[in-house]
Write an enzyme that holds these catalytic residues in place. Sequence first.
Site, PDB file in Angstrom:
ATOM      1  N   GLU A  94       0.951  -1.066   0.028  1.00 37.33           N
ATOM      2  CA  GLU A  94      -0.337  -0.034   0.085  1.00 37.33           C
ATOM      3  C   GLU A  94       0.813   1.171   0.049  1.00 37.33           C
ATOM      4  OE1 GLU A  94      -3.409  -1.821   2.829  1.00 37.33           O
ATOM      5  OE2 GLU A  94      -2.221  -0.393   3.633  1.00 37.33           O
ATOM      6  N   CYS A 107       3.122   8.371   2.015  1.00 34.38           N
ATOM      7  CA  CYS A 107       3.450   7.256   2.868  1.00 34.38           C
ATOM      8  C   CYS A 107       3.624   6.105   2.303  1.00 34.38           C
ATOM      9  CB  CYS A 107       2.057   7.280   3.921  1.00 34.38           C
ATOM     10  SG  CYS A 107       2.540   5.901   5.252  1.00 34.38           S
ATOM     11  N   CYS A 114       4.822  -7.909   7.205  1.00 31.23           N
ATOM     12  CA  CYS A 114       5.958  -7.272   8.235  1.00 31.23           C
ATOM     13  C   CYS A 114       6.292  -8.570   9.248  1.00 31.23           C
ATOM     14  CB  CYS A 114       5.374  -6.300   9.300  1.00 31.23           C
ATOM     15  SG  CYS A 114       6.516  -5.390  10.238  1.00 31.23           S
ATOM     16  N   CYS A 118       3.067  -6.185  15.858  1.00 30.68           N
ATOM     17  CA  CYS A 118       2.367  -5.480  16.536  1.00 30.68           C
ATOM     18  C   CYS A 118       0.812  -5.524  16.583  1.00 30.68           C
ATOM     19  CB  CYS A 118       2.536  -4.051  16.186  1.00 30.68           C
ATOM     20  SG  CYS A 118       4.338  -3.460  16.281  1.00 30.68           S
ATOM     21  N   CYS A 121      -1.760  -3.522  14.451  1.00 34.66           N
ATOM     22  CA  CYS A 121      -1.666  -3.372  13.094  1.00 34.66           C
ATOM     23  C   CYS A 121      -2.106  -4.205  12.353  1.00 34.66           C
ATOM     24  CB  CYS A 121      -0.084  -3.038  12.930  1.00 34.66           C
ATOM     25  SG  CYS A 121       0.489  -2.739  11.094  1.00 34.66           S
ATOM     26  N   CYS A 339      -2.990   1.342   7.978  1.00 34.34           N
ATOM     27  CA  CYS A 339      -2.317   0.661   7.285  1.00 34.34           C
ATOM     28  C   CYS A 339      -2.344  -1.012   7.172  1.00 34.34           C
ATOM     29  CB  CYS A 339      -0.870   0.876   7.991  1.00 34.34           C
ATOM     30  SG  CYS A 339       0.633   0.571   6.716  1.00 34.34           S
TER      31      CYS A 339
END
Length: 346
Positions: A94, A107, A114, A118, A121, A339
């Site tokens: 994204e 951004c 990832c 976390c 997220c 995100c």
Amino acid sequence: MKTEKKDIRKLTKEDLRAFFVGQGDKAFRGNQVYEWLWQKGAHDFVDMTNISKETRILLDEHFVINHIRVDQMQRSSDGTIKNAVKLHDGLTVESVLIPTKSRTTACVSSQVGCSLNCKFCATARLKRMRNLNPDEIVDQVVVIDRQSKLYHDRPLSNIVFMGMGEPLMNYNNVIKAIDKITDPEGLGMSPKRITVSTSGVPKIIKKMADEEVKFNLAVSLHSALDDVRTEIMPFNEQMPLADLKEALIYWYEKTGKRITYEYVVWDGINDRQIDIDALLDFCKAVPSKVNIIEYNPIDDGQFQQANPQAIDRYVDVLEANGVTVTVRRSRGKDIDAACGQLANKQ
């Protein structure tokens, strides 16, 4: 046997010059191609209009431009644009264009998924599939610059590495991308307008300081108490706040650049007085400022925006103690702006 085409953007300018000399052409042809690739963002050899048709056919026989494409674009009523970007191997990341009165910010993502976990997220739900190449990062910037000119009648002014992925876990490629973005022979943007946002990888923060990078550093902090931070950001167990603080002190001593702490206040998680006091104490280690960010919930689970009074308490305490604090209102609320949300749908 047909030889496999090479990814042309893995070649340096010197490699391109050598290729043309090897083909019996002039070395400067390599300069022309390099400019098309990195300054003009060419998607196809056909676009390279100041190069002969024969040369373009030659390039097409030997090379490929693995360009990204916008697979889905969402436009918010506030002008925010969210892109689901399809990579050459079919994976999705994204990028977001965030406009304000004074600037337009890109951004960008640095990884597919990832490697950190976390809990708040949406990207973490994807797990890390691979790192992005430098050209795939640059492409996101080029696309958003074009969108900014088209929809907001002005060029891109700022870049934040705050999209999908942990930039410092793809450090070498992120640095190469920033080199291309800031190079006068690339996009020519000022490094002062670039911010790399990390969840906090102490070893790499020190490495950046040693390399005297010119861009800005932001840290997704969200708690200055180890037990709370480890609960919401489990990697904190291996890279605790004491190590992070030490690395940030080292960063400031080497670069003289203050740090921005990104901080979301969640209901029942980090909205107590003890949380506020811990953040204030952490801010005293080095000159810093705090961005309190409004949260885009990813579901109806444990992470919900704290009430306005809790945020006001944070602001009051930090400002009373000389810490600059900004409350960043969430953008793109009417689209999948959190995100990782859009990529999850893909």
